[in-house]
Design a protein around this motif. Structure first.
Motif, PDB file in Angstrom:
ATOM      1  N   LYS A   6       0.812  -1.218   0.000  1.00  0.00           N
ATOM      2  CA  LYS A   6       0.000   0.000   0.000  1.00  0.00           C
ATOM      3  C   LYS A   6       0.842   1.264   0.000  1.00  0.00           C
ATOM      4  CE  LYS A   6      -3.733  -2.521   1.686  1.00  0.00           C
ATOM      5  NZ  LYS A   6      -2.895  -3.732   1.883  1.00  0.00           N
ATOM      6  N   GLY A  34      -1.507   4.897   2.121  1.00  0.00           N
ATOM      7  CA  GLY A  34      -2.737   4.156   2.323  1.00  0.00           C
ATOM      8  C   GLY A  34      -2.740   3.061   3.366  1.00  0.00           C
ATOM      9  N   PHE A  35      -1.990   3.220   4.438  1.00  0.00           N
ATOM     10  CA  PHE A  35      -1.986   2.202   5.490  1.00  0.00           C
ATOM     11  C   PHE A  35      -2.152   2.894   6.840  1.00  0.00           C
ATOM     12  CE2 PHE A  35      -0.147  -0.652   8.591  1.00  0.00           C
ATOM     13  CZ  PHE A  35      -0.594  -1.898   8.184  1.00  0.00           C
ATOM     14  N   SER A  36      -3.117   2.452   7.618  1.00  0.00           N
ATOM     15  CA  SER A  36      -3.299   2.970   8.973  1.00  0.00           C
ATOM     16  C   SER A  36      -3.272   4.499   9.034  1.00  0.00           C
ATOM     17  CB  SER A  36      -2.245   2.378   9.912  1.00  0.00           C
ATOM     18  OG  SER A  36      -2.500   2.759  11.254  1.00  0.00           O
ATOM     19  N   PHE A  37      -4.069   5.141   8.178  1.00  0.00           N
ATOM     20  CA  PHE A  37      -4.235   6.600   8.197  1.00  0.00           C
ATOM     21  C   PHE A  37      -3.018   7.382   7.726  1.00  0.00           C
ATOM     22  CE2 PHE A  37      -6.643   4.535  11.556  1.00  0.00           C
ATOM     23  CZ  PHE A  37      -7.919   4.707  11.040  1.00  0.00           C
ATOM     24  N   SER A  76       0.108  -1.411  14.072  1.00  0.00           N
ATOM     25  CA  SER A  76      -0.760  -1.852  12.984  1.00  0.00           C
ATOM     26  C   SER A  76       0.016  -2.722  11.988  1.00  0.00           C
ATOM     27  CB  SER A  76      -1.357  -0.617  12.300  1.00  0.00           C
ATOM     28  OG  SER A  76      -2.355  -0.974  11.385  1.00  0.00           O
ATOM     29  N   LYS A  79       0.669  -6.113  13.580  1.00  0.00           N
ATOM     30  CA  LYS A  79      -0.539  -6.930  13.583  1.00  0.00           C
ATOM     31  C   LYS A  79      -0.778  -7.534  12.204  1.00  0.00           C
ATOM     32  CE  LYS A  79      -4.125  -8.731  15.384  1.00  0.00           C
ATOM     33  NZ  LYS A  79      -4.013  -9.640  16.530  1.00  0.00           N
ATOM     34  N   SER A  80      -0.591  -6.738  11.181  1.00  0.00           N
ATOM     35  CA  SER A  80      -0.882  -7.221   9.823  1.00  0.00           C
ATOM     36  C   SER A  80       0.090  -8.328   9.406  1.00  0.00           C
ATOM     37  CB  SER A  80      -0.852  -6.073   8.819  1.00  0.00           C
ATOM     38  OG  SER A  80       0.473  -5.728   8.483  1.00  0.00           O
ATOM     39  N   PHE A  99      -7.062   8.694  20.000  1.00  0.00           N
ATOM     40  CA  PHE A  99      -7.320   7.668  18.992  1.00  0.00           C
ATOM     41  C   PHE A  99      -6.066   6.847  18.668  1.00  0.00           C
ATOM     42  CE2 PHE A  99     -11.092  10.340  17.762  1.00  0.00           C
ATOM     43  CZ  PHE A  99     -12.035   9.377  18.043  1.00  0.00           C
ATOM     44  N   ALA A 102      -5.802   4.281  21.294  1.00  0.00           N
ATOM     45  CA  ALA A 102      -6.895   3.320  21.133  1.00  0.00           C
ATOM     46  C   ALA A 102      -6.580   2.334  20.012  1.00  0.00           C
ATOM     47  CB  ALA A 102      -8.203   4.053  20.832  1.00  0.00           C
ATOM     48  N   LEU A 103      -6.008   2.850  18.941  1.00  0.00           N
ATOM     49  CA  LEU A 103      -5.683   1.971  17.815  1.00  0.00           C
ATOM     50  C   LEU A 103      -4.569   0.998  18.180  1.00  0.00           C
ATOM     51  CD1 LEU A 103      -6.190   4.681  15.097  1.00  0.00           C
ATOM     52  CD2 LEU A 103      -7.299   2.438  15.044  1.00  0.00           C
ATOM     53  N   PHE A 106      -6.404  -1.636  20.000  1.00  0.00           N
ATOM     54  CA  PHE A 106      -7.237  -2.469  19.118  1.00  0.00           C
ATOM     55  C   PHE A 106      -6.383  -3.382  18.237  1.00  0.00           C
ATOM     56  CE2 PHE A 106     -10.653   1.062  19.231  1.00  0.00           C
ATOM     57  CZ  PHE A 106     -11.073   0.618  20.466  1.00  0.00           C
ATOM     58  N   MET A 107      -5.133  -2.993  18.011  1.00  0.00           N
ATOM     59  CA  MET A 107      -4.244  -3.851  17.226  1.00  0.00           C
ATOM     60  C   MET A 107      -3.574  -4.904  18.112  1.00  0.00           C
ATOM     61  SD  MET A 107      -4.724  -3.088  14.121  1.00  0.00           S
ATOM     62  CE  MET A 107      -6.415  -2.783  14.649  1.00  0.00           C
TER      63      MET A 107
ATOM     64  N   GLN B  14      -5.594  -1.988  -5.476  1.00  0.00           N
ATOM     65  CA  GLN B  14      -4.588  -2.812  -4.789  1.00  0.00           C
ATOM     66  C   GLN B  14      -5.132  -4.224  -4.548  1.00  0.00           C
ATOM     67  OE1 GLN B  14      -4.530  -0.292  -1.319  1.00  0.00           O
ATOM     68  NE2 GLN B  14      -2.821   0.946  -2.077  1.00  0.00           N
ATOM     69  N   ARG B  29      -9.111   2.392  -3.945  1.00  0.00           N
ATOM     70  CA  ARG B  29      -8.950   3.233  -2.771  1.00  0.00           C
ATOM     71  C   ARG B  29      -9.509   4.640  -2.976  1.00  0.00           C
ATOM     72  NH1 ARG B  29      -5.309   1.309   0.976  1.00  0.00           N
ATOM     73  NH2 ARG B  29      -6.359   2.842   2.262  1.00  0.00           N
ATOM     74  N   LEU B  32      -8.810   7.352  -0.503  1.00  0.00           N
ATOM     75  CA  LEU B  32      -7.586   8.157  -0.503  1.00  0.00           C
ATOM     76  C   LEU B  32      -7.689   9.426  -1.350  1.00  0.00           C
ATOM     77  CD1 LEU B  32      -4.854   5.349  -0.706  1.00  0.00           C
ATOM     78  CD2 LEU B  32      -5.740   6.500   1.327  1.00  0.00           C
ATOM     79  N   GLN B 254     -12.853  -4.836  12.171  1.00  0.00           N
ATOM     80  CA  GLN B 254     -11.660  -5.110  12.967  1.00  0.00           C
ATOM     81  C   GLN B 254     -10.606  -5.853  12.135  1.00  0.00           C
ATOM     82  OE1 GLN B 254     -10.814  -4.153  16.006  1.00  0.00           O
ATOM     83  NE2 GLN B 254      -9.005  -5.438  16.321  1.00  0.00           N
ATOM     84  N   GLU B 258      -6.848  -4.824  11.087  1.00  0.00           N
ATOM     85  CA  GLU B 258      -5.740  -5.679  11.529  1.00  0.00           C
ATOM     86  C   GLU B 258      -4.893  -6.177  10.365  1.00  0.00           C
ATOM     87  OE1 GLU B 258      -7.280  -8.903  13.832  1.00  0.00           O
ATOM     88  OE2 GLU B 258      -7.671  -7.656  15.600  1.00  0.00           O
ATOM     89  N   ARG B 259      -5.551  -6.635   9.320  1.00  0.00           N
ATOM     90  CA  ARG B 259      -4.782  -7.257   8.237  1.00  0.00           C
ATOM     91  C   ARG B 259      -4.234  -6.263   7.246  1.00  0.00           C
ATOM     92  NH1 ARG B 259      -8.156 -12.621   6.457  1.00  0.00           N
ATOM     93  NH2 ARG B 259      -8.390 -13.503   8.549  1.00  0.00           N
ATOM     94  N   GLY B 261      -4.657  -2.495   7.532  1.00  0.00           N
ATOM     95  CA  GLY B 261      -4.510  -1.093   7.917  1.00  0.00           C
ATOM     96  C   GLY B 261      -5.507  -0.183   7.227  1.00  0.00           C
TER      97      GLY B 261
END
Lengths: 313, 313
Positions: A6, A34-37, A76, A79-80, A99, A102-103, A106-107, B14, B29, B32, B254, B258-259, B261
């Motif tokens: 990404k 494009g990954f985790s914000f 993140s 986790k992935s 946040f 929190a993320l 959550f991860m 992607q 995406r 984005l 979720q 996790e997988r 992002g």
């Protein structure tokens, strides 16, 4: 690697606005990674995970404030990829989870807290404990004192600098200065290394979001490596320190959303943009084109909105 | 035009994951897109503003729920271009403001509320009042009953379909189906029009986020125009209606974070992705490649996190 998948494409550089002093401001949209914000920590985190893999380590350990973008991205990415992850944070006075924290939760990353003056000890003990459990931990900053892994961090924005250089060549335009929020020094250091390597001529100006001039410049210099001779670290726009902001910064955040539909946050990018505007008023006469790197931090914008909406946490 | 400046580039497609049934899932995406948190409504909103300009109108009027992504984007685009804007929302039982509504407020758009059965009357009165004040208002849906401006909405995803077609030609790959969250019908209708025009062969499958099959398909057909003969509008995964979600949808949200992002939200994209998975289990045997369009809605993800964190509003 899902994360890298990404992150392949260069991020856009867009014309943003012309300031009263005549300078055209362009913006590099690293917030659109494009990954985790998105944000600069996507590039840096991907380098850490790649280095970790090269070293055959199996447990990620990171460190940073509760509001750290790096820790959110690292948790993140881990986790992935199925990599266990621990985040160490120092307890600041009254600092609350937002946040980003929190993320991290959550991860599924573990979180360890320590006093600000016992970070090295906590890191050392954590790494030791993981080793005694049979893990091979990877600490993103190097040793327990946070030294030794500068090259990995540096490589992220040394590469990103190349995107900026190519854009200028393609557009037949020259930026006289590149501005960015400067905290750990990793991003600015990488840009300086890239500039040196690729014979750039722009000033690279870090707007401090936390540190005073001396230690801040030293951190940038360390991450800059071969680019270290020239470090421009501006500590005049810190607004009292990490996480603090005032009406001027809030005005910049509001105006950026109103005019351009772009979110800045008060901890990093909003403070840096406000600092850039002030810097240009003072020193920017005659400059024609400057670039601001949007280093992301989107969850912090929503923290800020929660605050404005009077939502407690 | 500031907004258009940030919307020029095609969004990435992607590879995402391979499902137990063997289907490879790709993701487009549109989350984005770089204006006001992105999403399909960036493309659609830009078409409305362009049409408004062509007509010489001077006051924007939009309509939608409190959680509407369209209204957030329209309010933001209007603010960036100095166009006054009014948002009409019907009062749903117990529906609360979230980040999208907050952003409408922060962008200075006026808000008008009405009962669900008096929308047309409220729109008509609002337009009449603006005219009597000397304005030339533009209502994004056409007349007070929401009819007449289908072509403008349709054009956005007719163009976006072209990006998908080009990607397939370039990658020498064929999607057997394109899935997306389907609400107003504008996005799915536009895709169907594009498919017809450009001789595509994919199924275009809208997962209803609100409407039942009959009225939902009718809305899509209206926006599809020349592409109307074949409308696939799946109402089996609505989870009880607009804004409702269950543990299955939460699990999908979720897991996606996790997988990959990537943030999905429970109102639109999370519900649609969960619906797609179920649809493919039932009907997807033998399909090899499918595309999911991430239609954005990032502020709704943070609303969802607020809920998970027990943050009241």
């Amino acid at each position: 690697m899902e994360a890298a998948n990404k992150l392949l494409a260069p991020t856009p550089i867009q014309y943003l606005e012309t300031l009263p002093g005549g300078q055209e401001v362009f913006i590099k949209r690293d917030d659109l990674l494009g990954f985790s914000f998105g944000g600069n920590k996507c590039r840096i985190g991907a380098e850490f995970l790649e280095d970790m893999r090269r070293q055959g380590a199996d447990f990620m350990v990171s460190y940073g404030s509760r509001r750290s973008n790096l820790n959110r991205v690292v948790a993140s990415m881990c986790k992935s990829q199925g990599i266990p992850c621990l985040i160490i944070s120092s307890e600041e006075d009254g600092e609350q989870d937002g946040f980003n924290a929190a993320l991290v939760d959550f991860m599924g990353a573990g979180r360890v807290f320590c006093k600000k003056d016992s970070v090295a000890g906590t890191v050392g003990n954590t790494l030791q404990a993981l080793r005694s459990q049979g893990h091979k931990p990877y600490y993103i900053y190097g040793d327990a004192h946070g030294m030794g892994n500068e090259e990995t961090a540096r490589s992220a924005y040394r590469k990103a600098y190349r995107e900026i250089r190519l854009w200028q060549e393609h557009a037949q335009a020259e930026f006289e200065a590149i501005f960015l929020a400067s905290g750990t020094g990793m991003t600015q250091g990488g840009l300086l290394a890239g500039k040196r390597q690729q014979h750039g001529r722009e000033k690279i100006i870090g707007i401090s979001v936390a540190r005073e001039a001396g230690p801040g410049a030293a951190a940038v210099r360390r991450y800059a490596g071969e680019g270290e001779e020239e470090v421009c670290f501006e500590a005049d726009y810190r607004c009292g320190g990490y996480g603090r902001y005032d009406g001027e910064i809030e005005g910049v955040i509001q105006r950026m959303m109103e005019r351009h539909g772009i979110a800045l946050d008060p901890v990093y990018t909003g403070k840096a943009y406000a600092g850039m505007l002030r810097w240009l008023e003072r020193y920017g006469e005659g400059m024609k084109k400057v670039l601001f790197i949007h280093t992301g931090g989107l969850p912090l914008y929503f923290d800020y909105l929660n605050g404005r909406m009077g939502v407690g946490r």
